[in-house]
Each structure stands twice: as C-alpha cells, then as structure tokens.
Write a protein that holds these residues in place. Structure first.
Motif, mmCIF file in Angstrom:
data_model
loop_
_atom_site.group_PDB
_atom_site.id
_atom_site.type_symbol
_atom_site.label_atom_id
_atom_site.label_comp_id
_atom_site.label_asym_id
_atom_site.label_seq_id
_atom_site.Cartn_x
_atom_site.Cartn_y
_atom_site.Cartn_z
ATOM 1 N N TYR A 209 0.838 -1.194 0.000
ATOM 2 C CA TYR A 209 0.000 0.000 0.000
ATOM 3 C C TYR A 209 0.876 1.248 0.000
ATOM 4 O O TYR A 209 2.036 1.207 0.387
ATOM 5 N N PHE A 210 0.283 2.340 -0.457
ATOM 6 C CA PHE A 210 0.976 3.619 -0.461
ATOM 7 C C PHE A 210 0.708 4.351 0.840
ATOM 8 O O PHE A 210 -0.440 4.538 1.239
ATOM 9 N N LEU A 211 1.773 4.757 1.487
ATOM 10 C CA LEU A 211 1.708 5.668 2.622
ATOM 11 C C LEU A 211 1.963 7.049 2.033
ATOM 12 O O LEU A 211 2.977 7.255 1.352
ATOM 13 N N VAL A 212 1.041 7.975 2.241
ATOM 14 C CA VAL A 212 1.154 9.287 1.609
ATOM 15 C C VAL A 212 1.376 10.383 2.633
ATOM 16 O O VAL A 212 1.027 10.246 3.809
ATOM 17 N N ALA A 213 1.950 11.470 2.142
ATOM 18 C CA ALA A 213 2.043 12.717 2.895
ATOM 19 C C ALA A 213 1.118 13.686 2.189
ATOM 20 O O ALA A 213 1.170 13.822 0.966
ATOM 21 N N ARG A 214 0.257 14.334 2.967
ATOM 22 C CA ARG A 214 -0.680 15.274 2.355
ATOM 23 C C ARG A 214 -0.900 16.466 3.263
ATOM 24 O O ARG A 214 -0.733 16.379 4.476
ATOM 25 N N THR A 215 -1.239 17.563 2.631
ATOM 26 C CA THR A 215 -1.727 18.732 3.353
ATOM 27 C C THR A 215 -3.241 18.699 3.220
ATOM 28 O O THR A 215 -3.792 17.796 2.581
ATOM 29 N N VAL B 235 5.317 6.824 -0.284
ATOM 30 C CA VAL B 235 6.238 5.694 -0.247
ATOM 31 C C VAL B 235 5.383 4.437 -0.385
ATOM 32 O O VAL B 235 4.277 4.371 0.157
ATOM 33 N N LEU B 236 5.875 3.473 -1.131
ATOM 34 C CA LEU B 236 5.157 2.217 -1.300
ATOM 35 C C LEU B 236 5.671 1.221 -0.266
ATOM 36 O O LEU B 236 6.840 0.825 -0.293
ATOM 37 N N ILE C 191 10.827 -1.115 0.538
ATOM 38 C CA ILE C 191 10.375 0.198 0.092
ATOM 39 C C ILE C 191 10.559 0.227 -1.413
ATOM 40 O O ILE C 191 11.682 0.269 -1.909
ATOM 41 N N SER C 192 9.442 0.155 -2.135
ATOM 42 C CA SER C 192 9.498 0.070 -3.593
ATOM 43 C C SER C 192 9.548 1.428 -4.262
ATOM 44 O O SER C 192 9.908 1.528 -5.418
ATOM 45 N N ASP C 193 9.145 2.456 -3.563
ATOM 46 C CA ASP C 193 8.978 3.736 -4.231
ATOM 47 C C ASP C 193 8.971 4.848 -3.195
ATOM 48 O O ASP C 193 8.272 4.745 -2.187
ATOM 49 N N VAL C 194 9.754 5.874 -3.423
ATOM 50 C CA VAL C 194 9.705 7.079 -2.596
ATOM 51 C C VAL C 194 9.634 8.249 -3.554
ATOM 52 O O VAL C 194 10.475 8.359 -4.458
ATOM 53 N N TYR C 195 8.648 9.105 -3.378
ATOM 54 C CA TYR C 195 8.518 10.257 -4.272
ATOM 55 C C TYR C 195 7.921 11.429 -3.515
ATOM 56 O O TYR C 195 6.971 11.267 -2.758
ATOM 57 N N ALA D 296 10.479 13.618 2.513
ATOM 58 C CA ALA D 296 10.951 12.262 2.203
ATOM 59 C C ALA D 296 11.462 11.577 3.470
ATOM 60 O O ALA D 296 11.139 10.407 3.712
ATOM 61 N N LYS D 297 12.206 12.288 4.268
ATOM 62 C CA LYS D 297 12.716 11.735 5.529
ATOM 63 C C LYS D 297 11.563 11.288 6.418
ATOM 64 O O LYS D 297 11.556 10.181 6.938
ATOM 65 N N SER D 298 10.569 12.146 6.567
ATOM 66 C CA SER D 298 9.410 11.808 7.406
ATOM 67 C C SER D 298 8.624 10.631 6.839
ATOM 68 O O SER D 298 8.152 9.774 7.591
ATOM 69 N N LEU D 299 8.458 10.599 5.522
ATOM 70 C CA LEU D 299 7.760 9.477 4.899
ATOM 71 C C LEU D 299 8.476 8.156 5.174
ATOM 72 O O LEU D 299 7.838 7.154 5.523
ATOM 73 N N ILE D 300 9.782 8.156 5.027
ATOM 74 C CA ILE D 300 10.547 6.927 5.253
ATOM 75 C C ILE D 300 10.486 6.537 6.729
ATOM 76 O O ILE D 300 10.270 5.365 7.063
#
Length: 148
Positions: free
Chosen positions: A52-58, A66-67, A83-87, A98-102
């Motif tokens: 699943y995708f974990l997202v950062a949003r406002t 991040v996947l 971790i397949s994807d970080v964007y 990106a740091k917080s997402l990871i």
C-alpha cells in the motif's frame, strides 16, 4: 504547513498513477515512452500482493508517497520489508518530507512485524543515498552492469 501521513485514498492512487512516468524517469534516469505504463504495472502488481501507499498530504494536496511493500531476501528466502517507491513532488522537496515518509514507513513495517527493511537506489541518486544513509540504511550488495 501541517502534513498528515496515512494510507492513500482512491483519488490519491489515481494521482500517483498519473505521475508514474515522471517518477520512474527521475528514479532511474531512463527516458522511455513506456515509463508510465511499466511503473503502473509494477504498482498494480505490488498492490495486488498486499502493498500500500503511505502518503504525505496537506489539507489541499498530495505531496509525496512511499510504497510499503515486501520481498524475499535472495539468499535466506526470509520475507523482508521493501520500500518500492519514494517520491515527493518537486515543490515540496528539501523540507524533510521524504525523511518523514521513510521514518513513518519504518514504523509501519515494524507494526507489520518486519525487522529488516530494504530498498534499491540508483547510484547516480546521491541525494537519496545520503538521506537513506542518515536514516541508517547500509549497503547490502552492489548491482553492476557492463554494456557489450
């Protein structure tokens, strides 16, 4: 700017898929007509297997993702977090997203029972490599090639 981290909604998945070609080109350095199709196919395969995708949003927009995926260690056949994807969208870069997402994904992996999480990064992506190293990631192997 207040940022929320959570699983992607259906609408956010559509936006992630719409940016798949840009994402793949940036991550790999490969400019190809089929970048979007191939990335979407990879996403769908992972999502079908429970990723699943974990997202950062406002409040107003999706800013990154991040996947959260899984894989097998090639040698031990032990299941590992992957971790397949970080964007992060261009406008929001250099703000620690990106740091917080990871970091948040590592919490997710721990909650899922993983104590070994890995990722792959192209060697030209020095900014990402520095970030991953700051977060504790270490080299496991080198993937090399030669053109003949």
């Amino acid at each position: 700017m207040e940022i929320e981290y959570c699983k992607a909604t259906e609408l956010e998945l559509q936006e992630i898929f719409s940016m798949a070609g840009v994402n793949r080109a940036e991550a790999t350095g490969i400019q190809a007509d089929n970048n979007q199709e191939e990335k979407i196919e990879a996403y769908k395969n992972s999502l079908d297997q429970g990723a699943y995708f974990l997202v950062a949003r406002t409040q107003k927009s999706l800013i990154g993702w991040v996947l959260v995926d899984r894989s097998l260690d090639w040698f031990t056949q032990k299941e590992i977090g992957w971790i397949s994807d970080v964007y992060v969208k261009q406008f929001y870069r250099q703000n620690g997203v990106a740091k917080s997402l990871i970091e948040q994904s590592l919490v997710e992996f721990k909650h899922l029972g993983y104590n070994d999480v890995r990722l792959n990064v192209f060697s030209f992506n020095e900014k990402a490599i520095r970030l991953y190293e700051k977060l504790g990631f270490k080299d496991v192997s080198k993937f090399m090639r030669v053109e003949i």
